[in-house]
Write a protein that holds these residues in place. Structure first.
Motif, PDB file in Angstrom:
ATOM      1  N   GLY A   1       0.827  -1.206   0.000  1.00 13.59           N
ATOM      2  CA  GLY A   1       0.000   0.000   0.000  1.00 13.59           C
ATOM      3  C   GLY A   1       0.856   1.248   0.000  1.00 13.59           C
ATOM      4  N   TRP A   2       0.323   2.290  -0.569  1.00 13.33           N
ATOM      5  CA  TRP A   2       0.957   3.611  -0.498  1.00 13.33           C
ATOM      6  C   TRP A   2       0.035   4.522   0.311  1.00 13.33           C
ATOM      7  CZ3 TRP A   2       5.744   5.179  -2.014  1.00 13.33           C
ATOM      8  CH2 TRP A   2       6.449   4.376  -2.913  1.00 13.33           C
ATOM      9  N   PHE A   3       0.630   5.256   1.218  1.00 13.87           N
ATOM     10  CA  PHE A   3      -0.079   6.228   2.033  1.00 13.87           C
ATOM     11  C   PHE A   3       0.683   7.549   1.943  1.00 13.87           C
ATOM     12  CE2 PHE A   3      -3.023   3.397   4.297  1.00 13.87           C
ATOM     13  CZ  PHE A   3      -2.460   2.167   4.001  1.00 13.87           C
ATOM     14  N   ARG A   4       0.025   8.617   2.328  1.00 13.25           N
ATOM     15  CA  ARG A   4       0.709   9.905   2.342  1.00 13.25           C
ATOM     16  C   ARG A   4       0.229  10.728   3.524  1.00 13.25           C
ATOM     17  NH1 ARG A   4      -1.981  12.693  -3.099  1.00 13.25           N
ATOM     18  NH2 ARG A   4      -4.074  13.081  -2.208  1.00 13.25           N
ATOM     19  N   GLN A   5       1.100  11.621   3.951  1.00 17.62           N
ATOM     20  CA  GLN A   5       0.766  12.507   5.056  1.00 17.62           C
ATOM     21  C   GLN A   5       1.273  13.904   4.762  1.00 17.62           C
ATOM     22  OE1 GLN A   5       2.025  11.194   8.964  1.00 17.62           O
ATOM     23  NE2 GLN A   5       0.452  12.454   9.930  1.00 17.62           N
ATOM     24  N   ALA A   6       0.343  14.828   4.681  1.00 19.44           N
ATOM     25  CA  ALA A   6       0.690  16.223   4.471  1.00 19.44           C
ATOM     26  C   ALA A   6       0.867  16.907   5.822  1.00 19.44           C
ATOM     27  CB  ALA A   6      -0.408  16.913   3.665  1.00 19.44           C
ATOM     28  N   PRO A   7       1.594  18.011   5.866  1.00 20.10           N
ATOM     29  CA  PRO A   7       1.808  18.715   7.147  1.00 20.10           C
ATOM     30  C   PRO A   7       0.482  19.092   7.798  1.00 20.10           C
ATOM     31  CG  PRO A   7       3.292  19.560   5.482  1.00 20.10           C
ATOM     32  CD  PRO A   7       2.342  18.644   4.769  1.00 20.10           C
ATOM     33  N   GLY A   8       0.349  18.755   9.068  1.00 24.02           N
ATOM     34  CA  GLY A   8      -0.853  19.119   9.803  1.00 24.02           C
ATOM     35  C   GLY A   8      -2.055  18.262   9.511  1.00 24.02           C
ATOM     36  N   LYS A   9      -1.883  17.227   8.690  1.00 25.24           N
ATOM     37  CA  LYS A   9      -3.009  16.362   8.334  1.00 25.24           C
ATOM     38  C   LYS A   9      -2.726  14.926   8.739  1.00 25.24           C
ATOM     39  CE  LYS A   9      -4.737  19.089   4.448  1.00 25.24           C
ATOM     40  NZ  LYS A   9      -5.201  19.047   3.025  1.00 25.24           N
ATOM     41  N   GLU A  10      -3.785  14.145   8.798  1.00 25.27           N
ATOM     42  CA  GLU A  10      -3.625  12.746   9.122  1.00 25.27           C
ATOM     43  C   GLU A  10      -3.124  11.982   7.901  1.00 25.27           C
ATOM     44  OE1 GLU A  10      -7.090  12.290  12.565  1.00 25.27           O
ATOM     45  OE2 GLU A  10      -7.259  11.203  10.673  1.00 25.27           O
TER      46      GLU A  10
ATOM     47  N   GLU B   1      -2.030  19.876  -3.967  1.00 29.65           N
ATOM     48  CA  GLU B   1      -2.615  19.102  -2.864  1.00 29.65           C
ATOM     49  C   GLU B   1      -2.063  17.689  -2.776  1.00 29.65           C
ATOM     50  OE1 GLU B   1      -4.254  20.843  -5.248  1.00 29.65           O
ATOM     51  OE2 GLU B   1      -6.122  19.814  -5.832  1.00 29.65           O
ATOM     52  N   ASP B   2      -1.243  17.281  -3.734  1.00 31.46           N
ATOM     53  CA  ASP B   2      -0.556  15.995  -3.644  1.00 31.46           C
ATOM     54  C   ASP B   2       0.722  16.096  -2.806  1.00 31.46           C
ATOM     55  OD1 ASP B   2      -1.406  15.474  -7.083  1.00 31.46           O
ATOM     56  OD2 ASP B   2      -2.367  14.549  -5.324  1.00 31.46           O
ATOM     57  N   THR B   3       1.082  17.297  -2.412  1.00 30.44           N
ATOM     58  CA  THR B   3       2.281  17.496  -1.602  1.00 30.44           C
ATOM     59  C   THR B   3       2.143  16.773  -0.275  1.00 30.44           C
ATOM     60  OG1 THR B   3       2.808  19.626  -2.609  1.00 30.44           O
ATOM     61  CG2 THR B   3       3.676  19.216  -0.398  1.00 30.44           C
ATOM     62  N   ALA B   4       3.106  15.907   0.020  1.00 33.46           N
ATOM     63  CA  ALA B   4       3.056  15.096   1.236  1.00 33.46           C
ATOM     64  C   ALA B   4       4.304  14.223   1.306  1.00 33.46           C
ATOM     65  CB  ALA B   4       1.818  14.206   1.250  1.00 33.46           C
ATOM     66  N   VAL B   5       4.486  13.596   2.454  1.00 35.16           N
ATOM     67  CA  VAL B   5       5.456  12.511   2.555  1.00 35.16           C
ATOM     68  C   VAL B   5       4.718  11.230   2.182  1.00 35.16           C
ATOM     69  CG1 VAL B   5       6.998  11.210   4.054  1.00 35.16           C
ATOM     70  CG2 VAL B   5       6.760  13.690   4.353  1.00 35.16           C
ATOM     71  N   TYR B   6       5.267  10.503   1.244  1.00 33.63           N
ATOM     72  CA  TYR B   6       4.648   9.280   0.764  1.00 33.63           C
ATOM     73  C   TYR B   6       5.351   8.068   1.387  1.00 33.63           C
ATOM     74  CZ  TYR B   6       1.829  11.751  -2.639  1.00 33.63           C
ATOM     75  OH  TYR B   6       0.897  12.573  -3.240  1.00 33.63           O
TER      76      TYR B   6
END
Length: 122
Positions: free
Chosen positions: A34-43, A88-93
């Protein structure tokens, strides 16, 4: 057993990027990935998953039609092709693996990579 996600970077809106998930010491075809992502300040949120047989693939609505997950058994990786990137795709993946359930839920995954940063500028 270690999982590693790599391939992140800084791109502009509309660009493409390809992430890879590699597992050391094991054959990646034995795992649901699975791939998940987390943006700053978000779950952390689900992005996509591929079953170990490749018979089941699921995408979050936010990426459907733009992202493609695939398995490369020769390289022992699972890749995430990301097209038409948006800010909005900006995140740590993160990629994650388990052998029991190709699910959107993070809980069943018992192996996690360290994450790779994707930044999409507007």
């Amino acid at each position: 057993v270690q999982l590693q996600a790599f391939g992140g970077g800084l791109v502009q809106t509309g660009d493409s990027l390809r992430l890879s998930c590699a597992v050391s010491g094991r054959t990646i075809s034995n795992y649901h990935i699975g791939w998940f992502r987390q943006a700053p300040g978000k779950e952390r949120e689900f992005v996509t998953v591929i079953s170990r047989s490749d018979s089941f693939i699921d995408y979050a609505d936010s990426v459907k039609g733009r992202f493609t997950i695939s398995r490369d058994n020769a390289k022992n990786t699972v890749d995430l092709q990301m097209n038409s990137l948006k800010p909005e795709d900006t995140a740590v993946y993160y990629c994650a693996a388990n052998q029991n359930w190709p699910t959107r839920r993070a809980g069943p995954y018992d192996l996690w990579g360290q994450g790779t940063q994707v930044t999409v500028s507007s």
